[in-house]
Design a protein around this motif. Structure first.
Motif, PDB file in Angstrom:
ATOM      1  N   SER A  31       0.847  -1.182   0.000  1.00  0.00           N
ATOM      2  CA  SER A  31       0.000   0.000   0.000  1.00  0.00           C
ATOM      3  C   SER A  31       0.890   1.242   0.000  1.00  0.00           C
ATOM      4  CB  SER A  31      -0.895   0.015   1.241  1.00  0.00           C
ATOM      5  OG  SER A  31      -1.456   1.294   1.431  1.00  0.00           O
ATOM      6  N   ALA A  32       0.817   2.010  -1.078  1.00  0.00           N
ATOM      7  CA  ALA A  32       1.595   3.244  -1.158  1.00  0.00           C
ATOM      8  C   ALA A  32       1.190   4.201  -0.041  1.00  0.00           C
ATOM      9  CB  ALA A  32       1.412   3.897  -2.525  1.00  0.00           C
ATOM     10  N   GLN A  33      -0.086   4.228   0.279  1.00  0.00           N
ATOM     11  CA  GLN A  33      -0.576   5.117   1.339  1.00  0.00           C
ATOM     12  C   GLN A  33       0.012   4.722   2.690  1.00  0.00           C
ATOM     13  OE1 GLN A  33      -2.452   7.669   0.239  1.00  0.00           O
ATOM     14  NE2 GLN A  33      -2.305   8.605   2.235  1.00  0.00           N
ATOM     15  N   ALA A  34       0.066   3.427   2.985  1.00  0.00           N
ATOM     16  CA  ALA A  34       0.624   2.958   4.258  1.00  0.00           C
ATOM     17  C   ALA A  34       2.113   3.285   4.362  1.00  0.00           C
ATOM     18  CB  ALA A  34       0.403   1.458   4.410  1.00  0.00           C
ATOM     19  N   ALA A  35       2.788   3.367   3.232  1.00  0.00           N
ATOM     20  CA  ALA A  35       4.227   3.648   3.237  1.00  0.00           C
ATOM     21  C   ALA A  35       4.536   5.088   3.631  1.00  0.00           C
ATOM     22  CB  ALA A  35       4.833   3.344   1.874  1.00  0.00           C
ATOM     23  N   ASN A  36       3.554   5.980   3.581  1.00  0.00           N
ATOM     24  CA  ASN A  36       3.798   7.370   3.995  1.00  0.00           C
ATOM     25  C   ASN A  36       4.400   7.439   5.395  1.00  0.00           C
ATOM     26  OD1 ASN A  36       3.140   9.039   1.827  1.00  0.00           O
ATOM     27  ND2 ASN A  36       0.958   8.884   2.260  1.00  0.00           N
ATOM     28  N   ALA A  37       4.003   6.536   6.265  1.00  0.00           N
ATOM     29  CA  ALA A  37       4.512   6.534   7.640  1.00  0.00           C
ATOM     30  C   ALA A  37       5.851   5.812   7.757  1.00  0.00           C
ATOM     31  CB  ALA A  37       3.494   5.871   8.561  1.00  0.00           C
ATOM     32  N   LYS A  38       6.305   5.185   6.681  1.00  0.00           N
ATOM     33  CA  LYS A  38       7.532   4.392   6.725  1.00  0.00           C
ATOM     34  C   LYS A  38       8.663   4.980   5.888  1.00  0.00           C
ATOM     35  CE  LYS A  38       4.464   0.441   6.983  1.00  0.00           C
ATOM     36  NZ  LYS A  38       3.908  -0.694   6.301  1.00  0.00           N
ATOM     37  N   VAL A  39       8.326   5.846   4.970  1.00  0.00           N
ATOM     38  CA  VAL A  39       9.296   6.316   3.986  1.00  0.00           C
ATOM     39  C   VAL A  39      10.400   7.183   4.595  1.00  0.00           C
ATOM     40  CG1 VAL A  39       8.106   8.414   3.218  1.00  0.00           C
ATOM     41  CG2 VAL A  39       9.439   7.077   1.584  1.00  0.00           C
ATOM     42  N   TRP A  40      10.202   7.643   5.823  1.00  0.00           N
ATOM     43  CA  TRP A  40      11.222   8.461   6.477  1.00  0.00           C
ATOM     44  C   TRP A  40      12.540   7.710   6.583  1.00  0.00           C
ATOM     45  CZ3 TRP A  40      13.471   6.703  10.909  1.00  0.00           C
ATOM     46  CH2 TRP A  40      12.817   5.676  11.594  1.00  0.00           C
ATOM     47  N   ASP A 103       4.928  -2.321   0.986  1.00  0.00           N
ATOM     48  CA  ASP A 103       4.382  -0.960   1.014  1.00  0.00           C
ATOM     49  C   ASP A 103       5.375   0.038   0.411  1.00  0.00           C
ATOM     50  OD1 ASP A 103       2.134  -1.979   2.301  1.00  0.00           O
ATOM     51  OD2 ASP A 103       2.751  -1.280   4.289  1.00  0.00           O
ATOM     52  N   LEU A 104       6.628  -0.054   0.797  1.00  0.00           N
ATOM     53  CA  LEU A 104       7.645   0.856   0.252  1.00  0.00           C
ATOM     54  C   LEU A 104       7.811   0.649  -1.247  1.00  0.00           C
ATOM     55  CD1 LEU A 104      10.215   0.711   3.155  1.00  0.00           C
ATOM     56  CD2 LEU A 104       8.904   2.713   2.443  1.00  0.00           C
TER      57      LEU A 104
END
Length: 121
Positions: A31-40, A103-104
């Protein structure tokens, strides 16, 4: 006769475990949306054009936007397993679950090379 039965059972068990693993891998959806919290974890290096890391060797850090989701996930898995050797990437990938990697992968697949790290809205 008993030896053949044991070997047959082992072969059957190995086949079933492989089928189960393949089915699990196919069920994993990123999920690209879920990756927003992981992309850091990624942006510190992969969002800087022409960035070069100097440990352990000088290494050109690639921009990830536009890469395929499967490639990103498999590269992260290879770092986690130690098949790829960069120590920083191995440490980062070691902290990720299979779901995080998927996700990423999806996140970077929908990005472009010119906007590789803009959080999705």
């Amino acid at each position: 006769m008993k030896k053949i039965t044991v070997l047959s059972q082992l072969a059957l068990c190995a086949s079933l475990s492989f089928i189960g693993f393949a089915a699990q891998a196919q069920d994993l959806k990123g999920s690209a949306q879920a990756a927003n919290a992981k992309v850091w974890l990624c942006v510190g290096c992969h969002s800087i054009p022409d960035y070069r890391a100097d440990y352990p060797l000088v290494y050109r850090v690639p921009m990830l936007g536009g890469q395929s989701a499967a490639y990103i996930a498999s590269a992260l898995a290879a770092y986690k397993k130690g098949e790829r050797k960069h120590p920083t990437m191995r440490a980062v990938a070691g902290s990720l679950s299979d779901q995080d990697m998927a996700d990423l992968g999806e996140y970077y697949a929908v990005q472009t090379a010119s906007s590789p790290n803009n959080p999705l809205k």
